[in-house]
Scaffold this motif. Sequence first.
Motif, mmCIF file in Angstrom:
data_model
loop_
_atom_site.group_PDB
_atom_site.id
_atom_site.type_symbol
_atom_site.label_atom_id
_atom_site.label_comp_id
_atom_site.label_asym_id
_atom_site.label_seq_id
_atom_site.Cartn_x
_atom_site.Cartn_y
_atom_site.Cartn_z
ATOM 1 N N SER A 108 48.934 -80.773 65.936
ATOM 2 C CA SER A 108 48.240 -81.764 65.101
ATOM 3 C C SER A 108 47.685 -82.910 65.942
ATOM 4 C CB SER A 108 49.196 -82.324 64.035
ATOM 5 O OG SER A 108 49.516 -81.343 63.079
ATOM 6 N N GLU A 111 43.352 -85.470 65.783
ATOM 7 C CA GLU A 111 42.800 -85.385 64.423
ATOM 8 C C GLU A 111 42.661 -86.730 63.727
ATOM 9 O OE1 GLU A 111 45.120 -81.115 63.890
ATOM 10 O OE2 GLU A 111 45.534 -82.768 62.518
ATOM 11 N N GLN A 134 41.779 -76.503 60.610
ATOM 12 C CA GLN A 134 41.298 -77.877 60.651
ATOM 13 C C GLN A 134 39.783 -77.887 60.512
ATOM 14 O OE1 GLN A 134 43.428 -80.476 60.904
ATOM 15 N NE2 GLN A 134 41.811 -82.019 60.760
#
Length: 416
Positions: A108, A111, A134
């Motif tokens: 992650s 982002e 994503q």
Amino acid sequence: MASSEITLEAVASVSDIPAAEWDACANPQGNPNPLEQFDTLALPVVAAGNSCAGSRPAYNPFVSHAFFAAAEASGSACARTGWGPRHLLAKLDGAIAGVVPCYLKSHSQGEYVFDRGWADAYARAGGRYYPKLQVSVPFTPATGPRLLIRDGVDPERIGEALASGLMALCNATSASSVHVTFAREAEANYLGEHGFLLRNDQQFHWRNAGYTSFDDFLATLNSRHRKAIKRERREAVSADITIHWLTGGDITEDAWDAFFRFYTETGSRKWGRPYLTRKFFSLIGESMSRDVLLVMAKRNGRWIAGAINFIGSDTLFGRNWGAIEHHPFLHFEVCYYQAIDFAIQRGLQTVEAGAQGEHKLARGYLPQTTYSAHYIADPDLRRAIADYLKRERDYVAEVGRELAEAAPFRKGGDEA
């Protein structure tokens, strides 16, 4: 008459999609050449009945084919770095009618809409959060279109196909979820109507109220903040520092070398490993230099700091900053005040200064809600996240109201 057939396809590289086909969906009004046409900027266009697309700026540099091509070809966004391209195409009788820029991710990072808590909670419950899908511009917390739909097609029909296609792609890749981040509000709401959970966050943007100069802008601030900004601007360049705007052909490889040193020096302290490679900057220099503004600071004949901005038709997008010398307030001058100066001189309506940063408020950047949409495959995880997001949206709204009340602009009874 029989309806035209829509087919969906996911491709593993933006290079598999012709640039003209991608850009016809991403920026259907074309690139207005922002360095030469500031006096004839196109106003936002509203496509009739386009409930998923909403109003679309004439040009957004981040969703151009060139930007994604540079991110992927440079090795910045690729499977090795945890950004495996899975761009979703909707084809109408074999011709590309819609695109969703999408990546299969194993982490992650990069982002700016944080879901690590979701991943940790799911892991504790025995689930596997990664991979996930994503939908975003890699490493870029800037609002823009995410369901890219060509003009001249039925936007509702193509939007429906892309929304359902993302869910199907989630299942086909064994992903836990789909995350559409920094979408436009109308797009996020559209996805909310198709099974996605809505999430709000906050950034700080500067708005141009028809100012003719930086002093004109300063005159709208209360005395305390106006004096503070003037002092910061003086002190930022007090050590014989000069500020330079580089764009188009002025951006040489030597300038990119200097900026990359700044970027890696600062990025290593903030993230451990900067996301963008040196090759990325050369590639955008080749394909997008007219969309780029480098604000560079020089002292004793050498570059010491800089910030990269991207120029849209009505917005200047501030991105990365770095420095190899520390000088008080130089960051504010290079990143915020010079961006305002540039926007005023070029007639741009907005400056987006990147993610987070309540310190921007005192410098004339006001709170702005940002939007994302999330499809969670596991129903138990979905229920838990939905409950959390409701409380988070209420909190974001309340903080935004409080910050707006603390804005530095003069109020009715304030002194001039």
